[in-house]
Write an enzyme that holds these catalytic residues in place. Structure first.
Site, short mmCIF file in Angstrom:
data_model
loop_
_atom_site.label_atom_id
_atom_site.label_comp_id
_atom_site.label_asym_id
_atom_site.label_seq_id
_atom_site.Cartn_x
_atom_site.Cartn_y
_atom_site.Cartn_z
N ASP A 104 -35.84 -43.94 -77.10
CA ASP A 104 -36.92 -43.51 -77.94
C ASP A 104 -36.75 -44.47 -79.12
O ASP A 104 -35.73 -44.66 -79.54
CB ASP A 104 -36.95 -42.09 -78.26
CG ASP A 104 -37.98 -41.79 -79.15
OD1 ASP A 104 -39.23 -42.02 -79.12
OD2 ASP A 104 -37.63 -41.02 -80.24
N ASP A 138 -38.89 -43.69 -82.56
CA ASP A 138 -38.72 -43.14 -84.04
C ASP A 138 -37.84 -42.13 -83.80
O ASP A 138 -38.18 -41.20 -83.21
CB ASP A 138 -40.04 -42.89 -84.50
CG ASP A 138 -41.09 -43.96 -84.49
OD1 ASP A 138 -40.45 -44.90 -84.89
OD2 ASP A 138 -42.33 -43.90 -83.88
#
Length: 520
Positions: A357, A359
């Protein structure tokens, strides 16, 4: 077609009946669920879980997770924790749904008031019309009046999370459903009987099946410990014969002891009591049945063995659960990496790629960031990623960017931020972005598995050989839905229940890499 905001979870040990269940679902009328999660609960899996191809539309939304042969309670937990829908509908793998089941399920859930925690389907057990049913058939028919059984039971996902799901100390398909129902009601939610219906065929069983069922007596002391002496009445569980079994077993023990010590009269009287009790039990099972020679022989043989078996397993449960407390799932704290207990089987075939991922995981989370100058790497991110690169593992970034779908960002802004991330953290083999908003119903927005599946395909590996690292529950859920291993690296924004549900939790990105490389 309308989509039902529900996930169907089916634990299975690979019985052929699973194929028939999926075929009945494919033929059912009504809105389709968001996904179907099959949970492979075989301890030593050999070959595919299904005997045939996925039928009809079920092939478009069916995923397979694994629970390691830890029993139906653990398997159902593994299934519902992958889901992000409002409702979780549990089905057993040996039932068939009626033609209108999906439509009726939609009605049951739409009509549910906010304080309703669960809805049960109706169970029909077909019995032979040409003869009286056997003892095994009558036992299966008892499911028609049982309450809160997970042969067909739907719960709100939020309620399951609140009560920590099924208690995995129940290792059999027995009492784990009643325990969950009682905890849901204790939490202030109601349970209701819906309009939908399933068919539960009587499956073939060996002659000693009724004897094997006595293992369930070991779970009753746990129920009493957790819910008090009145648990059976509250759970609407039928009264058993344990008191009679204890008396019959006691008579046998006393008769044997008396005979060994020379007390013939006492031995004779207690032996007669044992014989009378055993005969009464056998006739209670033989009388309503077909009374053919094979059935009579089975009933007589097992009626001798069942009372002591029931007492033995009950005593074993008393000892094992004498100090049992409220169920709490094994919780991995952010300060340490937990062992892998998740759905991925990559340790058997080799970790082939890592999907990450963006953020909150490799860069600090700036909501709807379209400015490359605001990109700030997480502490230690570059070193951790370089270790994965040095190990020869392809890296892909999978990221939800709903700001594109809502108009807060342009795709060009997202691409510019991604380019800055690469400038600071080094090259990635693949970037995959979901630009959709939460209301679009796409297949790629995490916790849906689309990004994971597409990244695996783009890297030329199977999803089962991938690990997904993220900071929130949707990252882990997307991994599980695709059959990959999810590794959670919590931040201050990660919810407690997300940490509890994650199969692997690491204090930071470096510790997550430690775990992946050590398990490789």
């Amino acid at each position: 077609m309308t989509t039902l905001d529900a996930t169907i979870v089916v634990p299975s040990i690979g019985r052929p009946s699973l194929q028939r269940l999926l075929e009945s679902l494919a033929a059912a009328d009504g809105p389709r669920p968001v996904t179907i999660v099959l949970v492979d609960d075989r301890r030593h899996a050999s070959g595919p879980l299904l005997q045939g191809d996925l039928p009809g539309w079920t092939g478009d939304c069916t995923t397979v997770a694994a629970s390691g042969g830890r029993g139906p309670a653990a398997a159902r937990n593994a299934g519902w924790r992958t889901a992000a829908t409002a409702w979780i509908a549990f089905l057993d793998d040996d039932v068939l749904v009626e033609q209108s089941w999906l439509a009726d399920l939609a009605t049951d859930l739409a009509d549910a008031p906010d304080d309703l925690g669960g809805s049960q389907g109706r169970v029909n057990v077909p019995l032979p019309s040409e003869r009286r049913p056997t003892d095994w058939e009558r036992g299966t028919a008892g499911l028609m009046t049982s309450r809160w059984i997970t042969a067909d039971m739907a719960y709100r996902r939020s309620v399951l999370a609140e009560v920590d799901g099924f208690d995995e100390r129940f290792p059999r398909a027995f009492r784990e459903d009643a325990d969950l129902a009682l905890r849901v009601m204790d939490a202030g939610y109601g349970l209701a009987l819906g309009r939908r219906a399933i068919v539960h065929p009587v499956r073939p069983a060996p002659w000693r099946a009724s004897l094997s069922q006595q293992r369930g007596n070991a779970d009753d002391p746990l129920m009493r410990r957790l819910h008090g002496p009145g648990w059976a009445r509250t759970a609407q569980a039928p009264p058993g014969r344990r008191t009679r079994h204890a008396a019959v077993t006691g008579a046998a023990v006393v008769a044997g002891a008396a005979a060994l010590t020379g007390h013939r009269r006492s031995a004779g009287l207690t032996a007669l009591a044992w014989l009378a009790g055993t005969a009464e039990f056998a006739w209670a099972r033989i009388g309503p049945g077909p009374r053919d020679a094979g059935e009579v022989a089975r009933m007589v043989t097992t009626s001798v063995a069942i009372p002591p078996a029931a007492v033995y397993h009950w005593l074993r449960g008393v000892v094992r659960h004498h100090d049992a407390g409220a169920w709490r799932p094994p919780a991995a704290e952010p300060g340490a990496v937990s062992p892998e207990t998740g759905p991925s089987g990559y340790t058997d075939t080799g970790l082939a790629a890592v999907l990450i991922d963006r953020d909150g995981t490799i860069v600090r989370d700036v909501p709807y960031n379209g400015d490359p100058n605001q990109v700030q790497p997480m502490d230690g991110a570059r070193a951790a990623l370089d270790r994965l690169r040095a190990a020869g593992l392809p890296l892909a970034v999978i990221t939800n960017q709903s700001g594109v779908g809502t108009g807060r960002l342009t795709r060009a802004q997202v691409d510019a931020v991604n380019a800055r991330v690469e400038e600071l953290l080094g090259p990635f083999d693949l970037w995959l972005v979901c630009p959709h908003s939460a209301d679009d119903g796409c297949r790629c927005r995490k916790p849906q598995p689309g990004l994971v599946l597409d990244a695996a395909a783009g890297l030329g590996v199977s999803a089962q050989r991938c690990a997904v690292i993220g900071d929130i529950g949707s990252d882990v859920q997307a991994a599980a839905a695709a059959g990959a291993l999810g590794v959670l690296v919590p931040t201050e924004h990660t919810r407690r229940e997300e940490i509890r549900a994650a199969p692997v939790v690491a204090a930071n990105l470096g510790r997550a890499v430690d775990h992946l490389l050590a398990a490789r």
